[in-house]
Design a protein around this motif. Structure first.
Motif, mmCIF file in Angstrom:
data_model
loop_
_atom_site.group_PDB
_atom_site.id
_atom_site.type_symbol
_atom_site.label_atom_id
_atom_site.label_comp_id
_atom_site.label_asym_id
_atom_site.label_seq_id
_atom_site.Cartn_x
_atom_site.Cartn_y
_atom_site.Cartn_z
ATOM 1 N N ALA A 1 46.194 31.913 54.622
ATOM 2 C CA ALA A 1 46.001 32.834 55.749
ATOM 3 C C ALA A 1 45.787 34.261 55.253
ATOM 4 C CB ALA A 1 47.208 32.779 56.683
ATOM 5 N N ALA A 2 46.523 34.665 54.240
ATOM 6 C CA ALA A 2 46.368 36.022 53.696
ATOM 7 C C ALA A 2 44.954 36.219 53.173
ATOM 8 C CB ALA A 2 47.388 36.266 52.588
ATOM 9 N N GLY A 3 44.451 35.228 52.449
ATOM 10 C CA GLY A 3 43.094 35.327 51.913
ATOM 11 C C GLY A 3 42.052 35.347 53.007
ATOM 12 N N GLN A 4 42.222 34.500 54.026
ATOM 13 C CA GLN A 4 41.248 34.427 55.116
ATOM 14 C C GLN A 4 41.253 35.701 55.948
ATOM 15 O OE1 GLN A 4 38.871 32.217 55.601
ATOM 16 N NE2 GLN A 4 38.151 33.474 57.319
ATOM 17 N N HIS A 5 42.423 36.225 56.250
ATOM 18 C CA HIS A 5 42.496 37.470 57.017
ATOM 19 C C HIS A 5 41.869 38.630 56.235
ATOM 20 C CE1 HIS A 5 44.608 35.700 60.263
ATOM 21 N NE2 HIS A 5 45.799 35.609 59.677
ATOM 22 N N MET A 6 42.048 38.624 54.915
ATOM 23 C CA MET A 6 41.453 39.680 54.103
ATOM 24 C C MET A 6 39.933 39.550 54.099
ATOM 25 S SD MET A 6 41.994 42.411 52.298
ATOM 26 C CE MET A 6 43.651 42.464 51.568
ATOM 27 N N ILE A 7 39.417 38.340 54.032
ATOM 28 C CA ILE A 7 37.969 38.123 54.089
ATOM 29 C C ILE A 7 37.414 38.666 55.403
ATOM 30 C CG2 ILE A 7 36.163 36.364 54.318
ATOM 31 C CD1 ILE A 7 37.739 34.676 52.292
ATOM 32 N N GLU A 8 38.084 38.342 56.505
ATOM 33 C CA GLU A 8 37.634 38.805 57.817
ATOM 34 C C GLU A 8 37.674 40.336 57.895
ATOM 35 O OE1 GLU A 8 40.360 36.786 60.331
ATOM 36 O OE2 GLU A 8 39.392 34.810 60.075
ATOM 37 N N HIS A 9 38.738 40.916 57.374
ATOM 38 C CA HIS A 9 38.896 42.379 57.374
ATOM 39 C C HIS A 9 37.804 43.061 56.562
ATOM 40 C CE1 HIS A 9 40.504 46.341 56.765
ATOM 41 N NE2 HIS A 9 40.931 46.095 55.530
ATOM 42 N N GLN A 10 37.609 42.604 55.331
ATOM 43 C CA GLN A 10 36.628 43.237 54.460
ATOM 44 C C GLN A 10 35.199 42.946 54.904
ATOM 45 O OE1 GLN A 10 37.266 45.528 52.595
ATOM 46 N NE2 GLN A 10 38.823 45.187 51.052
ATOM 47 N N SER A 11 34.978 41.799 55.516
ATOM 48 C CA SER A 11 33.635 41.487 56.024
ATOM 49 C C SER A 11 33.266 42.429 57.164
ATOM 50 C CB SER A 11 33.569 40.033 56.496
ATOM 51 O OG SER A 11 33.750 39.144 55.410
ATOM 52 N N ARG A 12 34.226 42.714 58.026
ATOM 53 C CA ARG A 12 33.944 43.627 59.132
ATOM 54 C C ARG A 12 33.657 45.040 58.621
ATOM 55 N NH1 ARG A 12 35.911 47.486 61.899
ATOM 56 N NH2 ARG A 12 37.896 47.481 60.781
#
Length: 217
Positions: free
Chosen positions: A194-205
Motif C-alpha cells: 500500500a505504501a508503494g502504491q500510494h506513493m506511485i499515485e502521489h508522484q504520478s499526479r
C-alpha cells in the motif's frame, strides 16, 4: 605540514563554492541557459579558478551544468527529459516507501509523523513546500537504502530547476498533505504494498501537474 593544511583549505573552498553555485541554480537565480564562466566566478568569490572549476565539474557530474565554449552553461532539458526524470523518481520513491514500511525504526516514524503534523498545521505555501521536501527525505531515510537516497537527491535537484508555480499552488499543496497522510498510514502499519502504491499515485499526479505546466509554457 603546511601543504596538508593548504589542501584542506582548498577542499573546503571547493565545497563552499559548489554549494553557492548550486544554490543559485536551484533557486532560479541562474536559470537554464545561464553561462557560468570560471574566471568571472573566481573574481566574484575572490579565489583562484581551481576551486571554481572543481565546483563546476561536480555540478556537471550532478547533471546541472554542461560544458560550453566559454565555460559552463546551466543545463536546459527538454520536456521529454523532464518526463524521464519524473518517471525515474516514481520508481525510486515507491521503492523507498515500500522499504520504509518494513525497515523504519520508531525514531524514523516519529520523524515522519512530526514533519507531517507540521505540514497539516501550516497554511504558508513556502513552509509547506519545505516541509514536503523534508517529509520525502524522511521517507527515504526510513527506507535505509543509501543508493536510493543518493539517486533521489540528484533527481530532485535536476527537477527543482524546472519547478513551476503550479506545484506550489494552495490546492496542490493541500492534495499533497492528503496523499502523504495515506502513505504515512501505510508505513505506520507496515503495509509495503500500500505504501508503494500510494506513493506511485502521489508522484504520478505531481508529474502530471508539472508536465501540464510545461505544456502551457
Amino acid at each position: 605540514m603546511s601543504t596538508a593544511r593548504g589542501d584542506r583549505g582548498a577542499d573546503a573552498g571547493t565545497g563552499s563554492h559548489y554549494a553557492r553555485i548550486r544554490r543559485s541554480i536551484l533557486d532560479g537565480q541562474a536559470p537554464p541557459g545561464t553561462v557560468l564562466i570560471p574566471t568571472g566566478l573566481s573574481t566574484q568569490f575572490n579565489v583562484s579558478r581551481t576551486p571554481v572549476r572543481e565546483a563546476l565539474i561536480r555540478l556537471e557530474q550532478e547533471g546541472l551544468v554542461t560544458r560550453a565554449t566559454r565555460g559552463y552553461v546551466v543545463r536546459t532539458r527538454t520536456p521529454q527529459e523532464i518526463l524521464e526524470i519524473c518517471e525515474a523518481r516514481i520508481a525510486l520513491e515507491s521503492s523507498a516507501a515500500q522499504a520504509a514500511a518494513t525497515r523504519r525504526t520508531e525514531l524514523d516514524l516519529a520523524r515522519l509523523v512530526h514533519v507531517h503534523e507540521c505540514a497539516v498545521a501550516s497554511a504558508d505555501p513556502a513552509e509547506l513546500q519545505d516541509l514536503n521536501e523534508q517529509w520525502h527525505r524522511a521517507v527515504r531515510e526510513a527506507g535505509h537504502n543509501a543508493t536510493i537516497i543518493e539517486l533521489m537527491d540528484r533527481l530532485d535537484a535536476q527537477l527543482k530547476v524546472y519547478d513551476s508555480g503550479t506545484t506550489t499552488q494552495p490546492d496542490n499543496l493541500a492534495l499533497i498533505v492528503e496523499e502523504h497522510t495515506r502513505i504515512l498510514e501505510a508505513i505506520r502499519r507496515g503495509d509495503a504494498a500500500a505504501a508503494g502504491q500510494h506513493m506511485i499515485e502521489h508522484q504520478s499526479r505531481t508529474r502530471d501537474v508539472r508536465i501540464a505546466a510545461l505544456a502551457r509554457s
